[in-house]
Motif scaffolding. Structure first.
Motif, mmCIF file in Angstrom:
data_model
loop_
_atom_site.group_PDB
_atom_site.id
_atom_site.type_symbol
_atom_site.label_atom_id
_atom_site.label_comp_id
_atom_site.label_asym_id
_atom_site.label_seq_id
_atom_site.Cartn_x
_atom_site.Cartn_y
_atom_site.Cartn_z
ATOM 1 N N MET A 1 0.841 -1.196 0.000
ATOM 2 C CA MET A 1 0.000 0.000 0.000
ATOM 3 C C MET A 1 0.877 1.248 0.000
ATOM 4 N N ASP A 2 0.560 2.188 -0.864
ATOM 5 C CA ASP A 2 1.313 3.432 -0.924
ATOM 6 C C ASP A 2 0.979 4.299 0.269
ATOM 7 N N ARG A 3 1.986 5.053 0.708
ATOM 8 C CA ARG A 3 1.764 5.994 1.800
ATOM 9 C C ARG A 3 0.970 7.177 1.248
ATOM 10 N N ALA A 4 -0.064 7.563 1.992
ATOM 11 C CA ALA A 4 -0.879 8.705 1.575
ATOM 12 C C ALA A 4 -0.027 9.962 1.626
ATOM 13 N N GLU A 5 -0.275 10.837 0.694
ATOM 14 C CA GLU A 5 0.473 12.078 0.666
ATOM 15 C C GLU A 5 -0.467 13.256 0.578
ATOM 16 N N LEU A 6 -0.018 14.361 1.160
ATOM 17 C CA LEU A 6 -0.768 15.601 1.113
ATOM 18 C C LEU A 6 0.229 16.719 0.860
ATOM 19 N N SER A 7 0.001 17.471 -0.201
ATOM 20 C CA SER A 7 0.857 18.638 -0.424
ATOM 21 C C SER A 7 0.037 19.884 -0.098
ATOM 22 N N ILE A 8 0.706 20.823 0.552
ATOM 23 C CA ILE A 8 0.041 22.052 0.982
ATOM 24 C C ILE A 8 0.904 23.229 0.556
ATOM 25 N N THR A 9 0.311 24.135 -0.214
ATOM 26 C CA THR A 9 1.008 25.375 -0.545
ATOM 27 C C THR A 9 0.257 26.522 0.117
ATOM 28 N N VAL A 10 1.019 27.443 0.685
ATOM 29 C CA VAL A 10 0.440 28.565 1.418
ATOM 30 C C VAL A 10 0.723 29.850 0.660
ATOM 31 N N HIS A 11 -0.327 30.642 0.452
ATOM 32 C CA HIS A 11 -0.189 31.950 -0.184
ATOM 33 C C HIS A 11 -0.886 32.971 0.713
ATOM 34 N N ARG A 12 -0.110 33.903 1.261
ATOM 35 C CA ARG A 12 -0.687 34.913 2.156
ATOM 36 C C ARG A 12 -0.844 36.237 1.438
ATOM 37 N N THR A 13 -2.008 36.852 1.643
ATOM 38 C CA THR A 13 -2.222 38.219 1.199
ATOM 39 C C THR A 13 -2.504 39.018 2.462
ATOM 40 N N GLY A 14 -2.879 40.260 2.319
ATOM 41 C CA GLY A 14 -3.107 41.103 3.473
ATOM 42 C C GLY A 14 -4.123 40.574 4.458
ATOM 43 N N ASP A 15 -5.259 40.079 3.951
ATOM 44 C CA ASP A 15 -6.326 39.705 4.872
ATOM 45 C C ASP A 15 -6.687 38.228 4.850
ATOM 46 N N GLU A 16 -5.906 37.415 4.127
ATOM 47 C CA GLU A 16 -6.193 35.989 4.172
ATOM 48 C C GLU A 16 -4.971 35.160 3.804
ATOM 49 N N ALA A 17 -5.027 33.918 4.250
ATOM 50 C CA ALA A 17 -4.033 32.928 3.856
ATOM 51 C C ALA A 17 -4.792 31.833 3.124
ATOM 52 N N VAL A 18 -4.350 31.536 1.907
ATOM 53 C CA VAL A 18 -4.978 30.471 1.117
ATOM 54 C C VAL A 18 -4.052 29.264 1.146
ATOM 55 N N LEU A 19 -4.582 28.144 1.618
ATOM 56 C CA LEU A 19 -3.829 26.900 1.644
ATOM 57 C C LEU A 19 -4.430 25.978 0.601
ATOM 58 N N ARG A 20 -3.648 25.670 -0.417
ATOM 59 C CA ARG A 20 -4.112 24.762 -1.466
ATOM 60 C C ARG A 20 -3.658 23.356 -1.106
ATOM 61 N N LEU A 21 -4.627 22.472 -0.955
ATOM 62 C CA LEU A 21 -4.350 21.101 -0.558
ATOM 63 C C LEU A 21 -4.507 20.176 -1.748
ATOM 64 N N PRO A 45 -4.385 35.756 10.115
ATOM 65 C CA PRO A 45 -5.087 36.707 9.244
ATOM 66 C C PRO A 45 -6.575 36.650 9.584
ATOM 67 N N PRO A 46 -7.371 37.570 9.064
ATOM 68 C CA PRO A 46 -8.818 37.486 9.298
ATOM 69 C C PRO A 46 -9.444 36.205 8.755
ATOM 70 N N ARG A 47 -8.869 35.661 7.661
ATOM 71 C CA ARG A 47 -9.429 34.458 7.043
ATOM 72 C C ARG A 47 -8.316 33.497 6.638
ATOM 73 N N ILE A 48 -8.609 32.216 6.855
ATOM 74 C CA ILE A 48 -7.789 31.143 6.287
ATOM 75 C C ILE A 48 -8.714 30.371 5.361
ATOM 76 N N VAL A 49 -8.317 30.258 4.111
ATOM 77 C CA VAL A 49 -9.115 29.537 3.119
ATOM 78 C C VAL A 49 -8.397 28.233 2.793
#
Length: 110
Positions: A1-21, A45-49
């Motif tokens: 069985m393959d090990r599950a993987e998760l990649s996360i990229t973080v992009h911060r702007t002034g009022d939010e952080a976007v995490l692409r999973l 930040p005010p928002r994490i997406v």
């Protein structure tokens, strides 16, 4: 069985952080997601997406982690928003009754 993987990229702007999973949120990767969100919450930040467009699987550990992170965010006056939530995950959230515990915004952002 393959090990599950998760990649996360973080992009911060002034009022939010976007995490692409991309990959799987499960018992093997939930701690990784928690670590990244907790790092963002160190200077909240005010928002994490969380952009879940690339998420292919989410188990009960992943669901629990999303709920815990949402509560942690609210304690720091930050809003945790899930976006691009796939049909499979919407169905699971509906079945488990967790949909109401999470803020979900699918479609165009206002």
């Amino acid at each position: 069985m393959d090990r599950a993987e998760l990649s996360i990229t973080v992009h911060r702007t002034g009022d939010e952080a976007v995490l692409r999973l991309a990959g799987e949120i499960d018992m093997l990767t939930a701690a990784q997601l928690s670590t990244v969100v907790n790092e963002v919450l160190a200077d909240p930040p005010p928002r994490i997406v969380l952009d879940l467009a690339g998420v292919t699987f989410c188990d009960s550990q992943g669901l629990g982690t999303l709920v815990v992170l949402s509560r942690k965010a609210s304690h720091t006056q930050c809003l945790l928003i899930l976006t691009n939530v796939g049909d499979f995950l919407i169905r699971v959230l509906d079945i488990t009754g967790l949909r109401s515990a999470l803020m979900i915004r699918n479609g165009a952002t206002p």
